[in-house]
Design a protein around this motif. Sequence first.
Motif, PDB file in Angstrom:
ATOM      1  N   ASP A   1     -33.691   5.407  32.655  1.00 34.65           N
ATOM      2  CA  ASP A   1     -33.478   5.917  34.010  1.00 34.65           C
ATOM      3  C   ASP A   1     -34.647   5.582  34.915  1.00 34.65           C
ATOM      4  O   ASP A   1     -34.454   5.210  36.073  1.00 34.65           O
ATOM      5  CB  ASP A   1     -33.264   7.430  33.986  1.00 34.65           C
ATOM      6  N   ALA A   2     -35.844   5.699  34.404  1.00 32.85           N
ATOM      7  CA  ALA A   2     -37.027   5.368  35.203  1.00 32.85           C
ATOM      8  C   ALA A   2     -37.011   3.893  35.589  1.00 32.85           C
ATOM      9  O   ALA A   2     -37.328   3.533  36.729  1.00 32.85           O
ATOM     10  CB  ALA A   2     -38.304   5.717  34.446  1.00 32.85           C
ATOM     11  N   VAL A   3     -36.619   3.026  34.670  1.00 29.81           N
ATOM     12  CA  VAL A   3     -36.561   1.592  34.967  1.00 29.81           C
ATOM     13  C   VAL A   3     -35.499   1.318  36.032  1.00 29.81           C
ATOM     14  O   VAL A   3     -35.737   0.561  36.975  1.00 29.81           O
ATOM     15  CB  VAL A   3     -36.291   0.771  33.686  1.00 29.81           C
ATOM     16  N   TYR A   4     -34.324   1.939  35.905  1.00 29.12           N
ATOM     17  CA  TYR A   4     -33.278   1.757  36.928  1.00 29.12           C
ATOM     18  C   TYR A   4     -33.767   2.232  38.294  1.00 29.12           C
ATOM     19  O   TYR A   4     -33.481   1.612  39.310  1.00 29.12           O
ATOM     20  CB  TYR A   4     -31.997   2.511  36.556  1.00 29.12           C
ATOM     21  N   SER A   5     -34.485   3.335  38.319  1.00 25.98           N
ATOM     22  CA  SER A   5     -34.972   3.867  39.590  1.00 25.98           C
ATOM     23  C   SER A   5     -36.000   2.948  40.228  1.00 25.98           C
ATOM     24  O   SER A   5     -36.045   2.807  41.445  1.00 25.98           O
ATOM     25  CB  SER A   5     -35.594   5.249  39.391  1.00 25.98           C
ATOM     26  N   VAL A   6     -36.827   2.299  39.422  1.00 23.16           N
ATOM     27  CA  VAL A   6     -37.848   1.401  39.952  1.00 23.16           C
ATOM     28  C   VAL A   6     -37.244   0.087  40.410  1.00 23.16           C
ATOM     29  O   VAL A   6     -37.545  -0.411  41.491  1.00 23.16           O
ATOM     30  CB  VAL A   6     -38.958   1.159  38.894  1.00 23.16           C
ATOM     31  N   GLN A   7     -36.354  -0.497  39.604  1.00 26.13           N
ATOM     32  CA  GLN A   7     -35.832  -1.820  39.953  1.00 26.13           C
ATOM     33  C   GLN A   7     -34.726  -1.782  40.991  1.00 26.13           C
ATOM     34  O   GLN A   7     -34.460  -2.776  41.633  1.00 26.13           O
ATOM     35  CB  GLN A   7     -35.363  -2.559  38.702  1.00 26.13           C
ATOM     36  N   LYS A   8     -34.065  -0.665  41.182  1.00 27.01           N
ATOM     37  CA  LYS A   8     -33.043  -0.459  42.212  1.00 27.01           C
ATOM     38  C   LYS A   8     -31.887  -1.468  42.144  1.00 27.01           C
ATOM     39  O   LYS A   8     -31.264  -1.773  43.137  1.00 27.01           O
ATOM     40  CB  LYS A   8     -33.671  -0.493  43.604  1.00 27.01           C
ATOM     41  N   THR A   9     -31.633  -2.025  40.959  1.00 24.04           N
ATOM     42  CA  THR A   9     -30.475  -2.891  40.729  1.00 24.04           C
ATOM     43  C   THR A   9     -29.805  -2.454  39.445  1.00 24.04           C
ATOM     44  O   THR A   9     -30.307  -1.588  38.730  1.00 24.04           O
ATOM     45  CB  THR A   9     -30.882  -4.379  40.586  1.00 24.04           C
ATOM     46  N   ASN A  10     -28.674  -3.068  39.141  1.00 26.95           N
ATOM     47  CA  ASN A  10     -27.980  -2.749  37.900  1.00 26.95           C
ATOM     48  C   ASN A  10     -28.237  -3.792  36.815  1.00 26.95           C
ATOM     49  O   ASN A  10     -27.448  -3.934  35.897  1.00 26.95           O
ATOM     50  CB  ASN A  10     -26.477  -2.613  38.146  1.00 26.95           C
ATOM     51  N   ASN A  11     -29.324  -4.530  36.907  1.00 27.10           N
ATOM     52  CA  ASN A  11     -29.709  -5.458  35.866  1.00 27.10           C
ATOM     53  C   ASN A  11     -30.015  -4.659  34.605  1.00 27.10           C
ATOM     54  O   ASN A  11     -30.839  -3.753  34.621  1.00 27.10           O
ATOM     55  CB  ASN A  11     -30.943  -6.249  36.317  1.00 27.10           C
ATOM     56  N   ILE A  12     -29.367  -4.999  33.484  1.00 26.31           N
ATOM     57  CA  ILE A  12     -29.508  -4.168  32.276  1.00 26.31           C
ATOM     58  C   ILE A  12     -30.609  -4.642  31.340  1.00 26.31           C
ATOM     59  O   ILE A  12     -30.892  -3.982  30.349  1.00 26.31           O
ATOM     60  CB  ILE A  12     -28.184  -4.074  31.502  1.00 26.31           C
ATOM     61  N   PHE A  13     -31.251  -5.762  31.617  1.00 26.08           N
ATOM     62  CA  PHE A  13     -32.235  -6.316  30.687  1.00 26.08           C
ATOM     63  C   PHE A  13     -33.395  -5.351  30.433  1.00 26.08           C
ATOM     64  O   PHE A  13     -33.640  -4.935  29.309  1.00 26.08           O
ATOM     65  CB  PHE A  13     -32.746  -7.666  31.197  1.00 26.08           C
ATOM     66  N   PHE A  14     -34.133  -4.994  31.475  1.00 27.39           N
ATOM     67  CA  PHE A  14     -35.299  -4.121  31.296  1.00 27.39           C
ATOM     68  C   PHE A  14     -34.939  -2.680  30.933  1.00 27.39           C
ATOM     69  O   PHE A  14     -35.618  -2.068  30.111  1.00 27.39           O
ATOM     70  CB  PHE A  14     -36.205  -4.165  32.528  1.00 27.39           C
ATOM     71  N   PRO A  15     -33.867  -2.114  31.502  1.00 25.33           N
ATOM     72  CA  PRO A  15     -33.513  -0.739  31.101  1.00 25.33           C
ATOM     73  C   PRO A  15     -33.105  -0.607  29.631  1.00 25.33           C
ATOM     74  O   PRO A  15     -33.147   0.478  29.078  1.00 25.33           O
ATOM     75  CB  PRO A  15     -32.341  -0.387  32.019  1.00 25.33           C
ATOM     76  N   LEU A  16     -32.712  -1.700  28.997  1.00 23.06           N
ATOM     77  CA  LEU A  16     -32.430  -1.654  27.564  1.00 23.06           C
ATOM     78  C   LEU A  16     -33.622  -2.121  26.735  1.00 23.06           C
ATOM     79  O   LEU A  16     -33.877  -1.595  25.656  1.00 23.06           O
ATOM     80  CB  LEU A  16     -31.205  -2.515  27.238  1.00 23.06           C
ATOM     81  N   LEU A  17     -34.383  -3.085  27.263  1.00 20.63           N
ATOM     82  CA  LEU A  17     -35.510  -3.641  26.523  1.00 20.63           C
ATOM     83  C   LEU A  17     -36.682  -2.668  26.413  1.00 20.63           C
ATOM     84  O   LEU A  17     -37.244  -2.492  25.326  1.00 20.63           O
ATOM     85  CB  LEU A  17     -35.986  -4.942  27.190  1.00 20.63           C
ATOM     86  N   LEU A  18     -37.063  -2.032  27.505  1.00 17.12           N
ATOM     87  CA  LEU A  18     -38.243  -1.159  27.480  1.00 17.12           C
ATOM     88  C   LEU A  18     -38.078   0.052  26.555  1.00 17.12           C
ATOM     89  O   LEU A  18     -38.987   0.360  25.784  1.00 17.12           O
ATOM     90  CB  LEU A  18     -38.639  -0.750  28.887  1.00 17.12           C
ATOM     91  N   PRO A  19     -36.933   0.759  26.582  1.00 15.13           N
ATOM     92  CA  PRO A  19     -36.781   1.852  25.611  1.00 15.13           C
ATOM     93  C   PRO A  19     -36.763   1.351  24.168  1.00 15.13           C
ATOM     94  O   PRO A  19     -37.316   1.997  23.276  1.00 15.13           O
ATOM     95  CB  PRO A  19     -35.441   2.484  25.981  1.00 15.13           C
ATOM     96  N   ALA A  20     -36.156   0.169  23.945  1.00 17.24           N
ATOM     97  CA  ALA A  20     -36.144  -0.390  22.588  1.00 17.24           C
ATOM     98  C   ALA A  20     -37.563  -0.723  22.133  1.00 17.24           C
ATOM     99  O   ALA A  20     -37.943  -0.444  20.992  1.00 17.24           O
ATOM    100  CB  ALA A  20     -35.251  -1.627  22.529  1.00 17.24           C
ATOM    101  N   ALA A  21     -38.346  -1.302  23.026  1.00 21.64           N
ATOM    102  CA  ALA A  21     -39.731  -1.637  22.687  1.00 21.64           C
ATOM    103  C   ALA A  21     -40.551  -0.368  22.429  1.00 21.64           C
ATOM    104  O   ALA A  21     -41.346  -0.307  21.489  1.00 21.64           O
ATOM    105  CB  ALA A  21     -40.360  -2.453  23.809  1.00 21.64           C
ATOM    106  N   ALA A  22     -40.347   0.649  23.259  1.00 26.56           N
ATOM    107  CA  ALA A  22     -41.063   1.911  23.063  1.00 26.56           C
ATOM    108  C   ALA A  22     -40.650   2.560  21.741  1.00 26.56           C
ATOM    109  O   ALA A  22     -41.497   3.066  20.996  1.00 26.56           O
ATOM    110  CB  ALA A  22     -40.793   2.862  24.222  1.00 26.56           C
ATOM    111  N   GLY A  23     -39.359   2.537  21.437  1.00 25.15           N
ATOM    112  CA  GLY A  23     -38.876   3.110  20.180  1.00 25.15           C
ATOM    113  C   GLY A  23     -39.415   2.355  18.973  1.00 25.15           C
ATOM    114  O   GLY A  23     -39.833   2.957  17.979  1.00 25.15           O
ATOM    115  N   ALA A  24     -39.426   1.023  19.049  1.00 26.45           N
ATOM    116  CA  ALA A  24     -39.953   0.219  17.949  1.00 26.45           C
ATOM    117  C   ALA A  24     -41.455   0.458  17.781  1.00 26.45           C
ATOM    118  O   ALA A  24     -41.952   0.617  16.655  1.00 26.45           O
ATOM    119  CB  ALA A  24     -39.676  -1.260  18.192  1.00 26.45           C
ATOM    120  N   GLY A  25     -42.179   0.508  18.892  1.00 23.74           N
ATOM    121  CA  GLY A  25     -43.615   0.767  18.832  1.00 23.74           C
ATOM    122  C   GLY A  25     -43.931   2.117  18.223  1.00 23.74           C
ATOM    123  O   GLY A  25     -44.856   2.255  17.412  1.00 23.74           O
ATOM    124  N   LYS A  26     -43.154   3.123  18.600  1.00 22.08           N
ATOM    125  CA  LYS A  26     -43.368   4.465  18.059  1.00 22.08           C
ATOM    126  C   LYS A  26     -43.095   4.478  16.560  1.00 22.08           C
ATOM    127  O   LYS A  26     -43.849   5.053  15.782  1.00 22.08           O
ATOM    128  CB  LYS A  26     -42.461   5.463  18.785  1.00 22.08           C
TER     129      LYS A  26
END
Length: 182
Positions: free
Chosen positions: A45-70
């Motif tokens: 949600d934070a990524v969608y709010s920042v990018q202000k588009t419906n591009n799904i690349f970063f809104p799916l990639l960043l949580p996945a990266a954070a989850g993998a890192g954790k």
Amino acid sequence: MRVKFVLLSLILTVIFCGAEEHRSKEAFLEYDKVLHFTAGYLISDAVYSVQKTNNIFFPLLLPAAAGAGKELSDSYFDWKDFGCTGLGAVTRTFFSFSGTEALSLGSFTLEYDKVMDFATGYLIAELIFMRQKSGDILLPVLLPAALGAGKELLEGNFDWKSVGYTLLGAVTRAVLRVSLNF
């Protein structure tokens, strides 16, 4: 402002999260999985709010990266935790593409931003419970309500319902903690 508020809540939750303490193999839905789902949803949600588009690349990639890192920082990689983080991001992406601003079930309507307020109140209360290591509910209920009211004042368009949902999230967490030891 909402993005900064949610990101701060997420960062603090991740830093201080003691979800390992809450793991119970007997539970059908482990509390740790709920935290992972919520984190994935809020990061997306934070990524969608920042990018202000419906591009799904970063809104799916960043949580996945954070989850993998954790999970890589844990003692073992739990695929279910990683999957729940991804499921939260996918759920948020679904709302973005469905164009849904509110969920309607018969005469009941739940606005999307109120869900975010509830989740933020819940997470702030959880963070406080983890830090204070006691069952005292005063601070975990009052601080999220005060922060929610402060957010509304800063936005300049005070919405009592938003503060109420933030408070409801905090009260829900307090009730679960005190009455069910969850």
